[in-house]
Write a protein that holds these residues in place. Sequence first.
Motif, mmCIF file in Angstrom:
data_model
loop_
_atom_site.group_PDB
_atom_site.id
_atom_site.type_symbol
_atom_site.label_atom_id
_atom_site.label_comp_id
_atom_site.label_asym_id
_atom_site.label_seq_id
_atom_site.Cartn_x
_atom_site.Cartn_y
_atom_site.Cartn_z
ATOM 1 N N VAL A 146 42.146 56.237 58.415
ATOM 2 C CA VAL A 146 41.981 54.973 57.856
ATOM 3 C C VAL A 146 41.380 53.306 58.564
ATOM 4 N N ALA A 147 40.732 53.752 60.149
ATOM 5 C CA ALA A 147 39.517 53.306 59.851
ATOM 6 C C ALA A 147 39.169 52.045 59.568
ATOM 7 N N ALA A 148 38.565 52.273 58.186
ATOM 8 C CA ALA A 148 37.929 51.570 57.158
ATOM 9 C C ALA A 148 39.061 50.183 57.258
ATOM 10 N N ILE A 149 39.950 50.830 57.096
ATOM 11 C CA ILE A 149 41.445 49.883 56.675
ATOM 12 C C ILE A 149 41.343 48.483 58.386
ATOM 13 N N ALA A 150 41.118 49.321 59.102
ATOM 14 C CA ALA A 150 41.272 48.354 60.376
ATOM 15 C C ALA A 150 40.727 47.744 60.743
ATOM 16 N N ALA A 151 38.915 47.658 60.024
ATOM 17 C CA ALA A 151 38.373 47.339 60.227
ATOM 18 C C ALA A 151 38.381 45.946 59.598
ATOM 19 N N ARG A 152 39.143 46.216 58.743
ATOM 20 C CA ARG A 152 39.745 44.549 57.622
ATOM 21 C C ARG A 152 40.226 43.871 58.806
ATOM 22 N N MET A 153 40.825 44.006 59.647
ATOM 23 C CA MET A 153 42.081 43.679 60.643
ATOM 24 C C MET A 153 41.192 42.749 61.714
ATOM 25 N N ARG A 154 41.452 41.845 62.494
ATOM 26 C CA ARG A 154 40.738 41.254 62.953
ATOM 27 C C ARG A 154 42.463 40.400 63.711
ATOM 28 N N LEU A 155 42.563 40.844 65.139
ATOM 29 C CA LEU A 155 44.344 40.034 65.295
ATOM 30 C C LEU A 155 43.422 38.882 66.558
#
Length: 259
Positions: A146-155
């Motif tokens: 899921v690292a690639a998915i998390a990289a598309r999420m900026r908080l």
Amino acid sequence: MSESQETARVRAEALEPDFAERIESLAARLGLNLEGEADFALQLGGEGLQLLQLGPDSPGPVRVDFVEGAAAHRRKFGGGSGQMIAKAVGVQSGIRPRVLDATAGLGRDAFVLASLGCEMTLIERQPLIAALLEDGLARAAGDLDVAAIAARMRLLNGNAIELMRGWQGEAPQVIYLDPMFPHRDKSALVKKEMRLFRPLVGDDQDAPALLEAALALASHRVVVKRPRKAPIIAGTKPSYALEGKSSRYDIYPKKKLGA
């Protein structure tokens, strides 16, 4: 801010000695005590950061987990771009819009859209929930699946209305809103989270201002998630809606999304 928010007492705890230093640093950042009477405990242990309502009627801890459990099941078997949320934000062949989730909560909807390829910006204004989300994203970033998915999420942590009104840089194509509402979802998970968060967050009484700011900023459309039978947010009326068994997506289009 509701009266319940002002009176909710939260302390920070390390579940194991190895996490004492990290929880002390987090407590200092969030302005939490490390001891004393409290209604909630923000706890750090081997499984990550969690928020627990204290007392005999506690529904149990809540944490953000994008790697296992419900998030993993939906990522693998959730229906891909055929899901209603994907249709609502405009995901289609060759089109993956840039989306701002201005009411991120625990990040579930944002994770679904990120898993489909959307670049996501998340705003959460409640600092404790933002901390849970930050912890979940950090753990996801260390997982191969899921690292690639998390990289598309900026908080971002802050007031979504103020952040949208003062937005710098390229505007999001789609803004997604899911304001807190007196939900009647009967699932144990939702009931558990509502019991935990409502004393901290309350309902979003400023939903009309949130919608107004979103409509001013989004370049292509605004999407508002509501309980299926809930009234629309006061103000501009949606052009159409997508309706499911328990939820509804009110769509406010501004411009057609293109590849």
